[in-house]
Design a protein around this motif. Structure first.
Motif, PDB file in Angstrom:
ATOM      1  N   LEU D 360      -9.765 -57.315  14.200  1.00  0.00           N
ATOM      2  CA  LEU D 360      -8.525 -56.935  14.867  1.00  0.00           C
ATOM      3  C   LEU D 360      -7.564 -58.109  14.822  1.00  0.00           C
ATOM      4  O   LEU D 360      -7.976 -59.265  14.868  1.00  0.00           O
ATOM      5  CB  LEU D 360      -8.804 -56.566  16.326  1.00  0.00           C
ATOM      6  CG  LEU D 360      -9.735 -55.374  16.524  1.00  0.00           C
ATOM      7  CD1 LEU D 360     -10.069 -55.216  17.998  1.00  0.00           C
ATOM      8  CD2 LEU D 360      -9.065 -54.117  15.985  1.00  0.00           C
ATOM      9  N   ARG D 362      -4.144 -59.685  16.620  1.00  0.00           N
ATOM     10  CA  ARG D 362      -3.054 -59.726  17.595  1.00  0.00           C
ATOM     11  C   ARG D 362      -1.868 -60.237  16.783  1.00  0.00           C
ATOM     12  O   ARG D 362      -1.870 -61.375  16.311  1.00  0.00           O
ATOM     13  CB  ARG D 362      -3.431 -60.704  18.708  1.00  0.00           C
ATOM     14  CG  ARG D 362      -2.361 -60.938  19.720  1.00  0.00           C
ATOM     15  CD  ARG D 362      -2.713 -60.258  21.059  1.00  0.00           C
ATOM     16  NE  ARG D 362      -1.564 -60.230  21.932  1.00  0.00           N
ATOM     17  CZ  ARG D 362      -1.187 -59.162  22.621  1.00  0.00           C
ATOM     18  NH1 ARG D 362      -1.873 -58.025  22.535  1.00  0.00           N
ATOM     19  NH2 ARG D 362      -0.153 -59.221  23.409  1.00  0.00           N
ATOM     20  N   THR D 363      -0.887 -59.370  16.540  1.00  0.00           N
ATOM     21  CA  THR D 363       0.195 -59.779  15.640  1.00  0.00           C
ATOM     22  C   THR D 363       1.095 -60.808  16.302  1.00  0.00           C
ATOM     23  O   THR D 363       1.143 -60.905  17.536  1.00  0.00           O
ATOM     24  CB  THR D 363       1.053 -58.576  15.186  1.00  0.00           C
ATOM     25  OG1 THR D 363       1.814 -58.117  16.294  1.00  0.00           O
ATOM     26  CG2 THR D 363       0.191 -57.447  14.654  1.00  0.00           C
ATOM     27  N   ALA D 364       1.808 -61.555  15.482  1.00  0.00           N
ATOM     28  CA  ALA D 364       2.732 -62.570  15.998  1.00  0.00           C
ATOM     29  C   ALA D 364       3.768 -61.902  16.891  1.00  0.00           C
ATOM     30  O   ALA D 364       4.292 -62.496  17.830  1.00  0.00           O
ATOM     31  CB  ALA D 364       3.417 -63.282  14.835  1.00  0.00           C
ATOM     32  N   PHE D 365       4.038 -60.642  16.629  1.00  0.00           N
ATOM     33  CA  PHE D 365       5.019 -59.878  17.388  1.00  0.00           C
ATOM     34  C   PHE D 365       4.443 -59.430  18.740  1.00  0.00           C
ATOM     35  O   PHE D 365       5.159 -58.923  19.594  1.00  0.00           O
ATOM     36  CB  PHE D 365       5.439 -58.668  16.555  1.00  0.00           C
ATOM     37  CG  PHE D 365       6.497 -57.819  17.159  1.00  0.00           C
ATOM     38  CD1 PHE D 365       7.773 -58.331  17.397  1.00  0.00           C
ATOM     39  CD2 PHE D 365       6.245 -56.502  17.497  1.00  0.00           C
ATOM     40  CE1 PHE D 365       8.762 -57.535  17.958  1.00  0.00           C
ATOM     41  CE2 PHE D 365       7.230 -55.706  18.053  1.00  0.00           C
ATOM     42  CZ  PHE D 365       8.503 -56.225  18.293  1.00  0.00           C
ATOM     43  N   GLY D 366       3.133 -59.604  18.894  1.00  0.00           N
ATOM     44  CA  GLY D 366       2.523 -59.235  20.166  1.00  0.00           C
ATOM     45  C   GLY D 366       1.823 -57.887  20.157  1.00  0.00           C
ATOM     46  O   GLY D 366       1.337 -57.432  21.190  1.00  0.00           O
ATOM     47  N   GLY D 367       1.760 -57.251  18.988  1.00  0.00           N
ATOM     48  CA  GLY D 367       1.044 -55.983  18.909  1.00  0.00           C
ATOM     49  C   GLY D 367      -0.388 -56.205  18.433  1.00  0.00           C
ATOM     50  O   GLY D 367      -0.823 -57.340  18.219  1.00  0.00           O
ATOM     51  N   THR D 368      -1.132 -55.125  18.294  1.00  0.00           N
ATOM     52  CA  THR D 368      -2.485 -55.231  17.766  1.00  0.00           C
ATOM     53  C   THR D 368      -2.651 -54.253  16.618  1.00  0.00           C
ATOM     54  O   THR D 368      -2.019 -53.204  16.575  1.00  0.00           O
ATOM     55  CB  THR D 368      -3.556 -54.885  18.824  1.00  0.00           C
ATOM     56  OG1 THR D 368      -3.162 -53.679  19.482  1.00  0.00           O
ATOM     57  CG2 THR D 368      -3.720 -55.988  19.822  1.00  0.00           C
ATOM     58  N   ARG D 369      -3.525 -54.644  15.696  1.00  0.00           N
ATOM     59  CA  ARG D 369      -3.863 -53.709  14.626  1.00  0.00           C
ATOM     60  C   ARG D 369      -5.200 -54.111  14.011  1.00  0.00           C
ATOM     61  O   ARG D 369      -5.729 -55.191  14.270  1.00  0.00           O
ATOM     62  CB  ARG D 369      -2.780 -53.676  13.565  1.00  0.00           C
ATOM     63  CG  ARG D 369      -2.612 -54.980  12.804  1.00  0.00           C
ATOM     64  CD  ARG D 369      -1.754 -54.745  11.574  1.00  0.00           C
ATOM     65  NE  ARG D 369      -1.262 -55.955  10.986  1.00  0.00           N
ATOM     66  CZ  ARG D 369      -1.824 -56.558   9.922  1.00  0.00           C
ATOM     67  NH1 ARG D 369      -2.915 -56.060   9.377  1.00  0.00           N
ATOM     68  NH2 ARG D 369      -1.300 -57.652   9.422  1.00  0.00           N
ATOM     69  N   VAL D 370      -5.708 -53.229  13.164  1.00  0.00           N
ATOM     70  CA  VAL D 370      -6.938 -53.507  12.439  1.00  0.00           C
ATOM     71  C   VAL D 370      -6.578 -54.270  11.155  1.00  0.00           C
ATOM     72  O   VAL D 370      -5.509 -54.077  10.590  1.00  0.00           O
ATOM     73  CB  VAL D 370      -7.637 -52.172  12.093  1.00  0.00           C
ATOM     74  CG1 VAL D 370      -8.771 -52.388  11.102  1.00  0.00           C
ATOM     75  CG2 VAL D 370      -8.153 -51.507  13.366  1.00  0.00           C
TER      76      VAL D 370
END
Ligand code: SF4
Ligand code: SF4
Ligand SMILES: [Mg+2]
Ligand SMILES: [Mg+2]
Ligand SMILES: [Mg+2]
Ligand SMILES: [Mg+2]
Ligand SMILES: [Mg+2]
Ligand SMILES: [Mg+2]
Ligand SMILES: [Mg+2]
Ligand SMILES: [Mg+2]
Ligand SMILES: [Mg+2]
Ligand SMILES: [Mg+2]
Lengths: 90, 375, 383, 383, 375, 90
Positions: D360, D362-370
């Motif tokens: 997973l 935690r994107t730099a933008f503050g979101g999450t993704r696989v």
């Protein structure tokens, strides 16, 4: 597919005014600027690059305006948080 | 300032998220369609949905050029690629799109000379340096891309390059949006307009959507804050009872588009009476073909194209996904028979395809993701 | 002119996936049920669906993993390999090791009596065996040409696995690369091998003495001629099969019977003549060979005559040359002949002091001549 | 229409040979004098005269020997290699060994910051190093395309020799094959490596625990982007050089500072994302990465943006990912940063318990993704 | 009985050797030339000289087809091979023959498509299966080989194969023998006649040698006993004061040769007015070229052949070796600058070349060899 | 180059009477027999093969005669040795 990347024009090819070099954080590529008016763009201008063509010139004033608006929204939010915090104190 | 990082600020996103949440009526479900596959990609890649309240959902539209190619056209292109002396050229996204019997990659492994290019101009360069070969460019894409193809054909004509042709599969976005608006199962509150298509066609052509169909549209940029701001603008219209076409992406999109680009398309191509879209069937005046004046550059006329229609697998629900009627995971074969390794539908191919984006980047409920990440 | 067709491959994939039924369906939301089903799908043993290798199989992502797990791990299965770690961690048990490498580029890939797969295993096993080591571990590196039939790759890995079993070695680590069509010839295999020197013998050119016997373990040239004919370009046919075989057992039998083994070499590319020249030069002795004693099958003789080549230069892949204390020559040959791979073993000559670095042949006709290293080789890509 | 020319190469060869003067000429018959002179000529160190590799260089005879002695032994000179035995006999000194192989098919062969030669040494050194071993011995297998410039081969072997010296390893055995023009792409190199596990550590996916820290040893993607741009097909230019480097010293620094290292992998083909997926799946844990902490050079970001690819999937050849006991993460990073190759080392994430097998972000933008395994790879032949 | 092993019997060789020794006049030196390179090869390969008394020596003649090719012709062939679309085909022996700037092998490494064939018919087969390429056969050889080339051209004509041609370098043996007989340094007692050339031309054409030059000739087979017997027959003539052409190789060589083969040569080829031989210079009527009727198959007419003459290196003494004036080891560069790995002269290339045979198989004095072998 | 190998004709190709299969100790190759008269050779005959063509039919009577001669020479030699040995005894 519709991937478009902002790049800065750092060179216009001598003798081929439809060819320019754009720079994207230090990475350079020759692109075709024939879809933009020849007098519309020059060195230092930013353009949106798609499949090797400049699709539009990036309007720095509009960009700044958008950012200001976003900042404004952010400010409103910070103010609100502040208010919340203050109301908390009381 | 490079018009990228400034629009990826997490703090501003939080502020914007709060404003978005504040605009939502409690209990009301909001459903916005991002028309463009590029948006779908950005949404998943940055995890934008984490900033949206539960009752705002984004629905993925038909604007992924790879996703709408019918299998028969892929087979036609492969048939051309197998002709003696042919070098087929294509964007990387095209390589894994399955036809009725395999993809470009499979055809390449079976002996066809198929090369990835970054630009149609690269295909022209290959033609220039291989005068004894016949170089075909597999042209796909919406109005963002068709001007580049047109400019390349014009350049080939100017240089008198006789061994270059285009297998034209360019499509136009408006008929697809119209098809969605006409769909009986439509349940949308507004559209995030395709920002890069709009650099060419401008914002004016969307006005019928607001005017005739009562759906607001915000022409949106591709950075995460662009998308959040566009959602905010849509909600604001709804809250304020407005229904308009607005332009969030003013730094790039001129209201009137790019006339030179439109002119280039118009010189080289003309509308087809109808064209098949994967999952959506035949749509009138929805695609471009080469004009008679450029017949010499038209692969469809230069080669004997089989033109076989390949029926979609029964289980495939790409059409419903493209129309926003089904979420990717609601397709019965999602993630089992249909995966990015072995895509059955085209939405599973490009990382802009709704199914691929959801499979690669999503694949867990928000809740489980957030728990796992902790923080 | 537009006709209708269905995409059969897609219908098959759908049918297969339907087998993944939902357990605990009741407990979960519809989206969660789907996501669980996907995780089950992801955990299935990877299976190659393509009939040809594509560049994606070499790109390091999912397709590579499918290839590695679906073909290589499947064929060579062992706990060390299965970790797919960067390197295999080995505990062979004692210190002196032998280490070797060979790439195999034979054309055609399949030929009477073998294929590139068993060649790649046996060849490296033999380099270890003739060094006096017990072959233990192999590393396998594949360079595949885009478009290579997956079925052929499976056939090759199956022979490798069988050859490894026969030789008592494990393939413990590996690597795969895929190159563009036209940048290889189907499949190249590299094997590196590690073996353990368990015996107290020390082998090497330094031990060779005048009076030592030269032994060859069996009839020479079968492999080279077989492969050359299998290419089909010469339109020559013969009832010959490659001699490819693992020699570690035969070597062990020799070392048991004759502790006075000075050195051994497997006679591969360049044949027995090349090996003898290498020995003469490394040991600074003369090697004298008696042509009449060199075992050559009639069909090898016939093919060599037709083509004007000398069997002494033709490759074997299951024969070795040994230099043995002259006093133990008879014991050595007796021991070799008792083993199925050494039935035609023969003393073919002896070591002399002078002229150093030279191989001399007493011809069958009763004359003498030099046997030099070959300049080129008429035989294309035999290993 | 018939004009005259002289064969310059022949005149040169004659002049060179004239240097072999006759000693003891008086004592011998004229024929014997000549024969002695020839023997002296034969004993000269072999020198490659051709400017291109020909099939004869792969045929096992004189030309092969000239190539091996004139190029490979010349470049890698050490007593073990010089015997040119079938296998190198090694006495590393203790029992636990690491063993690995990799083939290198990078195109172009020479690129900013390196070439196929140092890549082939560093890559195998790194596979050994991240397995916890001290790299000791390499085996080098070359597959050369007929027509390959000898000067390029010399350049490649010189980089290999330099890289081997830098990494403290010896090339102790090798192999050469030459294939027909059009059956390779100039030069492919396989290296197999043997290393010694001197430390008492045991590394492996089985030791990974939730709470462990994920560390990357430096900025990612330099190598992959550099090679891709060096191919010239994309017409993109950037001031980037490959990160190819031997990591054994850096690994040693890490192991000294943080005995709680669970496992390491060098992030080559497929990049950091692929390595993390492999770890998550092998260890049956979730890996959570914080995008903002992943070091990426601006030019790598720029090139990836232009091409629409993700730096997480781009190959490095001098970076590794380590999973370290969370409590020792700071000590680990401090130690890494003290080493010249680890100045930008960074904790980029941690291990979680669920969902197993998944990475997973935690994107730099503050979101999450696989972050899943990639299906194909847009980067052709980067190693 | 397979007409090979029967003629390799060491015991019979010993018997024959004794008879030969018995025929030799003590103190007299006998010098016989084996004209054919095949004989040279057999002599060294089997170690036949071990059976000859010290005073009988064999001198190697000009009958090695590869040895007599001048460097310029190799360069011409390489120039043809580098023409676009050409596949050059050649016998394996030809591959390492050095021209003025490299051999066929070097040209192949540099990009030319050069393939080894076993038979000219194989070259024709390559032409048949590669209709888009121009296939050239590098034809070399004496009368043994020219009928095969002629038959192949006739077959190509019959099948109408238009992409096959021959670069004709066929030579004839008699002018070469004549050149040797005319050489002022000649000191020979007789000839071992070329057995396989004689299958085509028969024995009659040699009669002038005995008649006009007073040298006996025995047409010899290629097994070691054949050669020993032929030496025996020559000595016998000398002893008995005869000077004739005799045929030892009666099982294979008909006295009148092969009329069909001669006819095939005559249909397709004609004598050149002169031709350059390596080391021997220009010899009149010593080679064949394609007749006008077969111009379509004549590479010399189809391609622009540079026709450059390359001067032999000054040190090269191939001519003297080919004429039997020098023994290989007497050439100043033998074994040092000139070796089979890096041949300067052509005699060092084919294993039928006198220098190569002596270098590869001989290279030691008989005495040292015999001591080493012990026995 | 002038390499000629004796081989036995084991098959003549149906429909192509200039093509035959020869056998050399179990090794078979198709060769062209067009340089020999069609009625001159048949299955079981031996021919001399050069670059894929049969150059001549091998005359078995002549071959036997040569061998007999060689044997004769050998016999003479053996007799002589014998004589020598006998003379030794005396
Ligand atoms: S899962 Fe596959 S078949 Fe189903 S909608 Fe998505 S792409 Fe189409
Ligand atoms: S040694 Fe070389 S140059 Fe001298 S005669 Fe022999 S082949 Fe010619
Ligand atoms: Mg690794
Ligand atoms: Mg080896
Ligand atoms: Mg070997
Ligand atoms: Mg690897
Ligand atoms: Mg190929
Ligand atoms: Mg070996
Ligand atoms: Mg490895
Ligand atoms: Mg590696
Ligand atoms: Mg080897
Ligand atoms: Mg190549």
């Amino acid at each position: 597919m519709c991937l478009g990347i902002p790049g800065e024009i750092v060179e216009i090819k001598a003798g081929r005014d439809d060819l320019a070099i754009v720079d994207v954080v230090g990475v350079r590529r020759a692109i075709n600027i024939g879809l933009l008016g020849q007098d519309q763009v020059g060195i230092g201008d930013w353009v949106l690059v798609h499949v090797g063509f400049a699709m539009s010139k990036i309007d720095e004033t509009e960009a700044a305006a958008t950012l200001a608006l976003l900042n404004g929204l952010g400010q409103a939010y910070t103010d609100e948080l502040q208010a919340l915090a203050e109301s908390d104190i009381t | 300032m490079r018009f990228v990082d400034e629009y990826r600020d997490a703090e501003q996103a939080q502020a914007l998220a709060a404003q978005i949440a504040a605009l939502c009526e409690p209990g009301r479900q909001y459903k916005f369609m991002e028309v463009c596959g590029g948006h779908t990609h950005t949404i998943y890649k940055h995890g934008i949905e984490d900033y949206l309240p539960e009752n705002v959902s984004l629905v993925h539209g038909p604007g992924c050029p790879v996703c709408v190619i019918p299998m028969g056209r892929v087979d036609d292109a492969i048939a051309i690629a197998h002709e003696p002396g042919v070098i087929m050229t294509a964007f990387g996204d095209m390589m894994r799109v399955p036809g009725g019997s395999g993809s470009f990659f499979d055809a390449k492994a079976a002996g066809a000379d198929i090369r990835m290019v970054y630009s149609p101009l690269d295909a022209l360069k290959i033609a220039r340096t291989n005068p004894d070969r016949r170089v075909v460019f597999m042209a796909i894409g919406f109005e963002t891309t068709s001007p580049s193809t047109a400019m390349t054909v014009l350049r080939a004509a100017a240089e008198g390059i006789g061994n270059f042709s285009v297998f034209c599969n360019h499509v136009t976005i408006l008929p697809a949006i119209k098809a969605i608006l006409d769909s009986p199962d439509l349940r949308l509150d507004g559209f995030l307009g395709p920002g890069h298509v709009s650099t060419v066609i401008g914002c004016r052509p969307y006005e019928f959507i607001a005017r005739d169909h009562g759906k607001p549209l915000v022409c949106a940029g591709f950075e995460p804050l662009d998308l959040l701001q566009s959602v905010f603008m849509l909600l604001k219209q709804l809250t304020e009872g407005r229904c308009e076409v607005e332009n969030q992406y003013t730094r790039v999109v001129p209201w009137d588009g790019n006339l030179r680009a439109l002119e280039a398309i118009g010189r080289v191509m003309e509308l087809r009476p109808y064209f098949e879209w994967r999952g959506l069937g035949f749509i009138s005046h929805s695609a471009l073909r080469m004009r008679d004046e450029y017949a010499a550059f038209d692969a469809e006329r230069l080669f004997d194209v089989p033109g076989v229609r390949v029926a979609d697998p029964k289980a495939c629900q790409c059409g419903e996904v493209l129309k926003g009627v089904l979420k990717p995971w609601e397709c019965k074969v999602f993630g089992t028979a249909c995966t990015p390794e072995t895509p059955i539908g085209t939405c599973m191919v490009s990382s802009e395809g709704a199914c691929a984006a959801y499979y690669n980047f999503g694949r867990f409920t928000r809740q489980r993701l957030t728990e796992a990440v902790g923080a | 002119m537009t006709t209708e067709r269905t995409a059969d491959w897609a219908e098959r994939a759908v049918a297969e996936a339907a087998a993944l039924t939902d357990r605990e369906a009741g407990r979960l939301s519809p989206e969660q049920q789907v996501l669980e089903r996907i995780e089950r799908a992801r955990r299935r043993r990877p299976r190659i669906r393509e009939s040809r290798v594509t560049l994606a199989h070499g790109a390091g992502g999912k397709a590579t993993r499918t290839l590695v797990e679906g073909i290589f791990v499947e064929a060579f299965r062992n706990p060390t390999l299965e970790t797919l770690d960067d390197a295999a961690v080995l505990c062979p048990g004692v210190d002196r090791l032998a280490f070797t490498t060979d790439s195999y580029v034979v054309s055609p890939l399949f030929f009477p009596g073998g294929d590139i797969g068993d060649l790649a295993v046996n060849g490296t096993v033999n380099d270890l065996a003739v060094s006096g080591a017990r072959p233990l571990y192999l590393a396998a590196g594949f360079i595949l040409e885009e478009g290579f039939p997956v079925a052929d790759l499976q056939r090759i890995t199956a022979s490798m696995a069988a050859a490894a079993r026969r030789a008592g070695v494990q393939v413990v680590t590996g690597d795969t690369k895929v190159v563009q069509r036209g940048k290889a010839d189907g499949c190249y295999v590299n094997t590196a091998g590690v073996g353990l020197l368990e015996r107290p013998v020390t082998l090497g050119a330094g031990h060779v003495r005048p009076g030592d016997a030269i032994i060859v373990s069996g009839p020479i040239g079968d492999h080279g001629v077989t492969v050359m004919l299998a290419r089909g370009e010469l339109d020559i046919e013969a009832d010959l099969v490659s001699d490819t075989a693992p020699l570690h057992g035969l070597v062990a039998a020799l070392l048991d019977a004759a502790p006075g083994v000075r050195l051994m070499r497997d006679a591969t590319r360049g044949g027995v003549a090349t090996v003898l020249n290498e020995i003469a030069q490394a040991a600074e002795v003369a090697v004298v060979v008696d042509e009449a004693m060199v075992p050559v099958r009639p069909a090898v003789t016939g093919a060599c005559e037709l083509l004007g080549i000398d069997p002494l230069y033709v490759a074997c892949e299951g024969r070795f040359v040994a230099v043995v204390d002259g006093a133990q020559a008879e014991a050595a040959v007796t021991a070799l002949r008792r083993h199925p791979l050494g039935q035609d073993a023969s003393v073919i000559g002896h070591v002399a002091a002078d002229p150093t670095g030279i191989v001399l042949l007493r011809t069958a006709f009763g004359g003498t001549r030099v046997v030099d290293l070959l300049v080129g080789d008429p035989l294309p890509r035999i290993c």
